[in-house]
Motif scaffolding. Structure first.
Motif: not given
Length: 459
Positions: A349-368
Motif C-alpha cells: 500500500v505504501l509503495t509501488d516500487l518493486s525493489a523497495v517492496r522486496v527490500m522492506a519485506g526483508s527487514y519487516l521482522i524488525w518492525v514486527v
C-alpha cells in the motif's frame, strides 16, 4: 463545552484506573491519527501542481519544522506533569499559574525563533541538502511558516495543561480544528486561488492561530472566575518558573537526543543507497503507526500518575501504573500481530516500487518486534513525565545513545541495514532497561512520594 474545575478524587482503585486510562487514551489516539491526514492532503494538493519542485519544497520545509517544533515538545510534557500534580493536590491557584507561565514561556521561545529565523532556516535547509530549485521553494515555505512558532508552542502548552487536568477530549477537539482548517485552506489557497508553496504554509499559519484562539477561549471559559491576585501570581512566582524551567530543560536535552537518534538512522540509511533509504522510510511508517496507540496510553499515564502523586495516593499510583502496563502491552501485542499478519500488504500500500517492496519485506521482522520491545519506553516516559522526574529520562537517554546505540551501530556495520536496525532496536531496549531500573529501585524503596508530596496531600 469547556471543562469546569472539579476537585480530584483522593483515591483511585484498580478498576477505576483501567477505566480512566482508556477514557483518557482513546481521544489522544484519535487525535494522533488525524496528523497524517494533513500530510496526505498537502501531498495530494501540491503534487498536482505542474512542477515537482513545489512538492519537494513543501516536503523539505515541513520536515524542517517537524524537527524544529518537535524539539520544543517539552512545553507539553512539562506542563502536563506539573499541572496534573497541582490538580491532584486540589491547588487551583497553582493550576492557573502553570497555564500562564507555560504560555509566557512558549511566547518567549516562539518570538526568539522568529527573530533567529534567517539563520535557523539557512542552517536547516543546508543540512537537508535539497536541490537548488527545491531549496528555494522550501525557503519560501519556511519564511511564512515560521510566523506560527508562538502559536504552535502555545498550543503545546495548552494541550499539556488540559491533559494534566484530565481533559483529553479537548486535545482531540483542538487537533481536529487545526487539521480541518488547514485542509480547507490548503484547498482554497492552492486549488482555488492558484497559490503554491506559499499557500500551503499560509494555511498552516492561520490554522495554528485559530487553534490557539479556540484553546484560549476554552481555558478562559473554564476559568471565568479568574481574579487578579491569581493572574498576578503568574508573573511574580519565581519558584514556579524555576521549577518549570528545570523540568523543561531536562526534557529538552532528552528530546534533542531522541531527534539525533532518528536523524542518525536516516543519515546512515541514506549512505546505504536510495533503495535502502526508501525501504527504511516505509518501515518507519509502521513504527509511527504503533506509536499512535502507545503514545495515547503514555500521555494518559502522564496525567493520571501526576494526579495520583499530587494527591499523595500511593495505592492509586500503583493501580495507575499497573493499568497503564496492561493497556500498553495489549496495544503493543496487537500492533506486532497486525504487522506480522499483513505487513507485506501494508508495504504494498505504501509503495509501488518493486525493489523497495522486496527490500522492506526483508527487514519487516524488525518492525514486527519493535512495538513489543518499545512499549516499555513509552510507558516509562509517561510515568516519569507525570512524576516530573525528567533528569532520569535525560540521563538514561544520553546513556542509551552513547553507550549502546552508537557502539552497536559501529560494531554491526558489516551487517549493513540489518546492523542499523539492530542498533536502533538496541537503543530502544536500552532506554527501557535503564529507565526501568530507576523506576524499579524507586518502587521498591517507596520513594516516588516525597515528604513534601505527603504533606501537600489534599484533605
Amino acid at each position: 463545552m469547556a471543562p469546569e474545575y472539579s476537585k480530584p478524587d483522593t483515591a483511585v482503585g484498580p478498576s477505576v484506573a483501567r477505566h480512566r486510562m482508556m477514557a483518557l487514551a482513546w481521544p489522544l489516539i484519535l487525535s494522533n491519527i488525524t496528523v497524517p491526514l494533513l500530510g496526505l492532503v498537502d501531498t495530494a494538493v501540491v503534487g498536482h501542481l505542474p512542477d515537482s519542485r513545489y512538492l519537494g519544497g513543501v516536503t523539505l520545509g515541513a520536515t524542517l519544522f517537524s524537527f524544529l517544533f518537535w524539539g520544543f515538545g517539552f512545553l507539553r510534557m512539562g506542563t502536563t506533569g506539573l499541572t496534573a500534580q497541582a490538580h491532584g493536590r486540589g491547588d487551583v491557584s497553582a493550576v492557573l499559574r502553570l497555564l500562564g507561565q507555560s504560555l509566557l514561556l512558549a511566547l518567549g521561545i516562539g518570538l526568539a525563533l522568529i527573530a533567529l529565523h534567517p539563520w535557523l532556516i539557512a542552517i536547516g535547509l543546508t543540512l537537508l541538502d535539497g536541490s537548488p530549485a527545491v531549496t528555494a521553494e522550501a525557503e519560501i515555505y519556511a519564511r511564512i511558516r515560521m510566523a506560527s512558532a508562538p502559536a504552535v508552542l502555545a498550543n503545546y502548552a495548552l494541550i499539556g495543561w488540559f491533559l494534566g487536568r484530565g481533559y483529553s477530549k479537548v486535545t482531540l477537539v483542538l487537533m481536529v480544528i487545526n487539521n480541518t482548517v488547514n485542509i480547507l485552506l490548503d484547498l482554497l489557497f492552492v486549488v482555488g486561488l492558484g497559490m503554491a508553496t506559499d499557500g500551503v504554509a499560509l494555511a498552516s499559519v492561520i490554522a495554528d492561530y485559530l487553534t490557539l484562539a479556540t484553546g484560549l477561549g476554552l481555558a478562559l471559559w473554564a476559568w471565568r472566575d479568574w481574579r487578579w491576585p491569581r493572574v498576578r501570581g503568574v508573573l511574580n512566582d519565581a519558584v514556579g518558573y524555576r521549577r518549570l524551567l528545570s523540568v523543561n530543560g531536562a526534557l529538552f536535552v532528552r528530546t534533542l537526543c531522541l531527534l539525533f537518534a532518528f536523524a542518525f538512522f536516516h543519515a546512515q540509511g541514506a549512505s546505504l543507497g536510495d533503495t535502502t533509504l526508501a525501504a527504511n522510510a516505509v518501515l518507519l511508517q509502521f513504527v509511527l503507526l504503533a506509536s499512535y496507540g502507545l503514545d495515547g496510553f503514555a500521555h494518559a499515564t502522564e496525567s493520571l500518575v501526576g494526579q495520583r502523586i499530587g494527591a499523595a495516593d500511593e495505592p492509586g499510583f500503583k493501580a495507575v501504573v499497573r493499568a497503564a502496563t496492561e493497556w500498553s502491552m495489549l496495544m503493543a501485542g496487537l500492533a506486532s500481530l497486525v504487522f506480522l499478519l499483513i505487513g507485506d500488504a501494508l508495504i504494498a500500500v505504501l509503495t509501488d516500487l518493486s525493489a523497495v517492496r522486496v527490500m522492506a519485506g526483508s527487514y519487516l521482522i524488525w518492525v514486527v518486534a519493535m512495538p513489543l520491545l518499545a512499549a516499555a519506553s513509552y510507558l516509562l516516559d509517561g510515568i516519569f513525565i507525570g512524576a516530573t522526574k525528567p533528569r532520569a529520562m535525560r540521563d538514561t537517554m544520553i546513556s542509551a545513545l552513547f553507550l549502546v546505540y552508537l557502539p552497536v551501530w559501529w560494531l554491526a556495520q558489516p551487517l549493513g541495514n540489518h546492523g542499523l536496525w539492530l542498533a536502533f532496536i538496541a537503543f530502544t531496549v536500552a532506554r527501557s532497561v535503564l529507565l526501568g531500573t530507576v523506576f524499579t529501585r524507586a518502587w521498591r524503596r517507596g520513594s516516588w512520594f516525597t515528604a513534601e508530596d505527603r504533606r501537600a496531600r489534599p484533605a
